[in-house]
Design a protein around this motif. Structure first.
Motif, short mmCIF file in Angstrom:
data_model
loop_
_atom_site.label_atom_id
_atom_site.label_comp_id
_atom_site.label_asym_id
_atom_site.label_seq_id
_atom_site.Cartn_x
_atom_site.Cartn_y
_atom_site.Cartn_z
N ALA A 3 62.43 30.72 8.85
CA ALA A 3 63.57 31.73 9.04
C ALA A 3 63.12 32.79 8.02
O ALA A 3 62.21 32.73 7.24
N ASP A 252 76.89 31.71 11.23
CA ASP A 252 75.92 30.99 12.47
C ASP A 252 76.29 31.47 13.76
O ASP A 252 75.60 31.25 14.80
N GLN A 257 69.93 34.81 12.52
CA GLN A 257 69.87 34.04 11.37
C GLN A 257 70.50 34.77 9.85
O GLN A 257 69.70 35.43 9.10
N HIS A 283 72.75 28.61 2.56
CA HIS A 283 71.26 28.64 2.82
C HIS A 283 70.68 28.67 1.55
O HIS A 283 69.47 27.81 1.35
#
Length: 357
Positions: A3, A252, A257, A283
């Motif tokens: 990511a 989400d 992302q 995260h």
């Protein structure tokens, strides 16, 4: 595939003191836009912009009077949109501060809530009758010292505030509050922001029965007044995890992302829960332990090993050496060691076994 945030350098901007574009002595959103190329030159990948929302500034903007607007001192929503477009045009991401725990006491929601006990928004905040002696409902203390309860003479009840009396806590047990605050996330996500630093998340819920906090036998004069009690009833309550999961579901639902970073000052074992079940929480729950660890190779290596061992499978580590709540790194450990600290932050944390013991 990694990511974007797993390798990003994120630069915090305090708008008021960053860049003044109009000569009024206050930094603003247009000023930030003017310095984007400078940030690129520093190797920055994303900017985290501290609160620029309308606020009476009792707590440096963390007392928000309107979660979906820009304080005129900093510009307009059009200025914000232009800033996001300019940042994205340069490959820079934009993160905002999200303040879900409380509002300013000047917020329209609180004005309605305190208007009467029967107001439809009364239960949007935490109101309780006085104790039998007329004092606060329990022994809960504000993070800034003194009782966490303030009496509203007009309605005869106390309202709860984890921080200043000018920052009444929202009642996240009320589904309408949760819905309204999740809409705040959508408002800014729809405008293109790439994520949020979520403020004071461990304070989001309090004990539903309002039980007293235990007294702290280790408290001594000179320590923070708030530490007179062990905050077992006012921090890190189980319900917070479902609220974080709801925030994550919102983020989400957007492409590219969107990142959620949680501010929670907690022991390592309790902090790990903030990654969520099956990593469906934050995260990155902020790891502040490096700030308070003695600055020696052995102590730092021990911390890295304990933190890495506690991480849930697949969770991404993070390390914090300073923020707006703490003195600068160079002030704490000296300018030469600050250079070492900067190098440490750029060293992959997975190399813990290579650190000297």
């Amino acid at each position: 595939m990694m990511a974007w945030w797993q390798s990003a350098v994120i630069y915090q901007i305090w708008p008021r003191s960053f860049q003044d574009s109009d000569g009024d002595g206050i930094g603003d959103l247009r000023g930030i836009a003017r310095r984007l190329d400078h940030l690129l030159g520093l190797g920055v990948d994303a900017v985290w912009i501290s609160p620029f929302y309308p606020s009476p500034l009792a707590d440096f903007g963390y007392d928000v009077a309107d979660h979906c607007n820009v304080d005129p001192a900093f510009g307009t929503l059009d200025d914000f949109d232009a800033l996001v477009a300019a940042a994205h045009g340069r490959g820079l991401r934009v993160l905002l501060d999200y303040v879900p725990n409380h509002t300013a006491d000047t917020h329209p929601w609180f004005a309605e809530s305190r208007a009467s006990r029967s107001n439809p928004r009364r239960d949007w905040y935490i109101w309780r009758d006085p104790a039998s002696d007329g004092g606060p409902p329990n022994n809960w203390l504000s993070e800034f010292g003194g009782s966490a309860w303030t009496l509203d003479p007009a309605t005869g009840q106390f309202f709860y505030h984890a921080y200043l009396p000018q920052q009444p806590d929202l009642n996240w047990r009320n589904p309408a509050v949760q819905d309204a605050m999740l809409e705040v996330l959508r408002f800014w996500l729809d405008r293109g922001v790439d994520g949020f630093r979520v403020d004071a998340i461990h304070h989001l819920f309090e004990d539903a029965e309002l039980r007293d906090n235990p007294t702290n036998p280790d408290w001594r004069p000179g320590m923070s007044p708030a530490r007179r009690v062990i905050r077992a009833r006012t921090m890190d309550q189980p319900e917070v995890q479902s609220a974080i999961a709801a925030m994550r579901r919102v983020s989400d639902a957007y492409a590219n992302q969107r990142l959620l970073i949680g501010e929670a000052y907690l022991p390592i074992d309790r902090l790990m829960a903030y990654y969520g079940t099956d990593l469906g929480g934050f995260h990155l729950p902020f790891n502040f332990h490096l700030i308070t660890t003695p600055w020696s190779a052995g102590a730092v290596a021990d911390l890295v090993r304990r933190y890495e061992a506690a991480l849930p499978r697949g969770a991404w580590p993070n390390w914090v050496l300073g923020n707006h709540d703490r003195s600068r790194v160079a002030s704490r450990i000296g300018p030469q060691q600050a250079r070492v600290a900067a190098m440490l932050l750029l060293t992959p944390a997975r190399h813990a076994d290579a650190l000297p013991g």
